[in-house]
Motif scaffolding. Structure first.
Motif, mmCIF file in Angstrom:
data_model
loop_
_atom_site.group_PDB
_atom_site.id
_atom_site.type_symbol
_atom_site.label_atom_id
_atom_site.label_comp_id
_atom_site.label_asym_id
_atom_site.label_seq_id
_atom_site.Cartn_x
_atom_site.Cartn_y
_atom_site.Cartn_z
ATOM 1 N N THR A 112 0.800 -1.221 0.000
ATOM 2 C CA THR A 112 0.000 0.000 0.000
ATOM 3 C C THR A 112 0.835 1.274 0.000
ATOM 4 O O THR A 112 0.297 2.358 0.156
ATOM 5 C CB THR A 112 -0.965 0.021 1.207
ATOM 6 O OG1 THR A 112 -0.207 -0.090 2.416
ATOM 7 C CG2 THR A 112 -1.962 -1.113 1.125
ATOM 8 N N PRO B 106 2.745 4.400 -1.525
ATOM 9 C CA PRO B 106 2.382 5.204 -2.700
ATOM 10 C C PRO B 106 3.046 4.667 -3.961
ATOM 11 O O PRO B 106 4.218 4.317 -3.958
ATOM 12 C CB PRO B 106 2.917 6.589 -2.349
ATOM 13 C CG PRO B 106 2.976 6.606 -0.861
ATOM 14 C CD PRO B 106 3.298 5.193 -0.442
ATOM 15 N N THR C 95 1.956 15.794 -3.249
ATOM 16 C CA THR C 95 0.604 15.258 -3.376
ATOM 17 C C THR C 95 0.475 13.984 -2.559
ATOM 18 O O THR C 95 1.419 13.216 -2.418
ATOM 19 C CB THR C 95 0.254 14.933 -4.849
ATOM 20 O OG1 THR C 95 1.145 13.935 -5.319
ATOM 21 C CG2 THR C 95 0.355 16.161 -5.726
ATOM 22 N N MET C 96 -0.716 13.799 -2.002
ATOM 23 C CA MET C 96 -1.021 12.591 -1.250
ATOM 24 C C MET C 96 -2.462 12.218 -1.555
ATOM 25 O O MET C 96 -3.250 13.060 -1.962
ATOM 26 C CB MET C 96 -0.851 12.804 0.254
ATOM 27 C CG MET C 96 0.564 12.987 0.687
ATOM 28 S SD MET C 96 0.681 12.881 2.477
ATOM 29 C CE MET C 96 2.406 12.532 2.638
ATOM 30 N N ASP C 97 -2.775 10.955 -1.358
ATOM 31 C CA ASP C 97 -4.151 10.527 -1.527
ATOM 32 C C ASP C 97 -4.569 9.703 -0.312
ATOM 33 O O ASP C 97 -3.779 9.442 0.575
ATOM 34 C CB ASP C 97 -4.311 9.717 -2.823
ATOM 35 C CG ASP C 97 -3.435 8.482 -2.843
ATOM 36 O OD1 ASP C 97 -3.433 7.733 -1.852
ATOM 37 O OD2 ASP C 97 -2.754 8.263 -3.854
ATOM 38 N N TRP C 98 -5.818 9.316 -0.274
ATOM 39 C CA TRP C 98 -6.354 8.560 0.857
ATOM 40 C C TRP C 98 -6.314 7.057 0.609
ATOM 41 O O TRP C 98 -6.813 6.280 1.405
ATOM 42 C CB TRP C 98 -7.784 9.006 1.148
ATOM 43 C CG TRP C 98 -7.847 10.420 1.591
ATOM 44 C CD1 TRP C 98 -8.251 11.487 0.858
ATOM 45 C CD2 TRP C 98 -7.447 10.948 2.866
ATOM 46 N NE1 TRP C 98 -8.138 12.640 1.590
ATOM 47 C CE2 TRP C 98 -7.651 12.342 2.833
ATOM 48 C CE3 TRP C 98 -6.943 10.372 4.037
ATOM 49 C CZ2 TRP C 98 -7.375 13.164 3.913
ATOM 50 C CZ3 TRP C 98 -6.672 11.208 5.104
ATOM 51 C CH2 TRP C 98 -6.886 12.571 5.039
ATOM 52 N N ASP C 99 -5.729 6.623 -0.501
ATOM 53 C CA ASP C 99 -5.711 5.213 -0.853
ATOM 54 C C ASP C 99 -4.404 4.517 -0.514
ATOM 55 O O ASP C 99 -4.307 3.311 -0.626
ATOM 56 C CB ASP C 99 -5.977 5.036 -2.354
ATOM 57 C CG ASP C 99 -7.346 5.550 -2.743
ATOM 58 O OD1 ASP C 99 -8.299 5.370 -1.951
ATOM 59 O OD2 ASP C 99 -7.460 6.151 -3.825
ATOM 60 N N ASP C 100 -3.385 5.272 -0.141
ATOM 61 C CA ASP C 100 -2.061 4.702 0.086
ATOM 62 C C ASP C 100 -1.615 4.913 1.524
ATOM 63 O O ASP C 100 -2.097 5.793 2.221
ATOM 64 C CB ASP C 100 -1.035 5.348 -0.856
ATOM 65 C CG ASP C 100 -1.272 4.969 -2.301
ATOM 66 O OD1 ASP C 100 -1.411 3.768 -2.574
ATOM 67 O OD2 ASP C 100 -1.323 5.871 -3.141
ATOM 68 N N TYR D 100 1.355 6.068 4.010
ATOM 69 C CA TYR D 100 2.516 6.951 3.993
ATOM 70 C C TYR D 100 3.239 6.845 5.327
ATOM 71 O O TYR D 100 2.606 6.876 6.382
ATOM 72 C CB TYR D 100 2.099 8.406 3.775
ATOM 73 C CG TYR D 100 1.467 8.642 2.432
ATOM 74 C CD1 TYR D 100 2.245 8.938 1.327
ATOM 75 C CD2 TYR D 100 0.096 8.558 2.259
ATOM 76 C CE1 TYR D 100 1.684 9.146 0.084
ATOM 77 C CE2 TYR D 100 -0.483 8.759 1.018
ATOM 78 C CZ TYR D 100 0.312 9.052 -0.062
ATOM 79 O OH TYR D 100 -0.245 9.242 -1.292
#
Length: 94
Positions: free
Chosen positions: A65, A67, A75-80, A82
């Motif tokens: 999981t 990125p 940039t960041m997302d809620w699917d990965d 970190y």
């Protein structure tokens, strides 16, 4: 002794990583190392507490999981997943 109380006592007496605490009628989630798995299973069996393994290898799940686009700085997302230090860096920049 009730099963919930047995698990709560276990949480207080050990360094096991409870991801979800024990409550009546609900499952508790415990992360345990391979080294400690047999002992925990034995303890649970002796106390008539059912158990199952949800994730065999948490580290591999974290790796899966991570990125996908590490070069996309800022940039960041809620699917990965970190790492903490990446989250802190993101917060400080934005």
């Amino acid at each position: 002794m009730e099963k919930t109380q047995i698990l709560r006592d276990l949480q207080v007496r050990t360094n096991l990583d409870f991801w979800r605490d024990a409550y009546p009628g609900q499952a508790a989630d415990i992360m345990v190392s391979d080294r400690d798995m047999a002992g925990l299973k034995d303890f649970l069996e002796k106390n008539n507490i059912e158990s199952s393994v949800m994730v065999e290898d948490v580290q591999s799940l974290i790796e899966e999981t991570r990125p996908r686009n590490m070069s996309a700085k800022g940039t960041m997302d809620w699917d990965d997943y970190y790492p903490h230090e990446d989250l802190v860096a993101f917060i400080q920049v934005n």
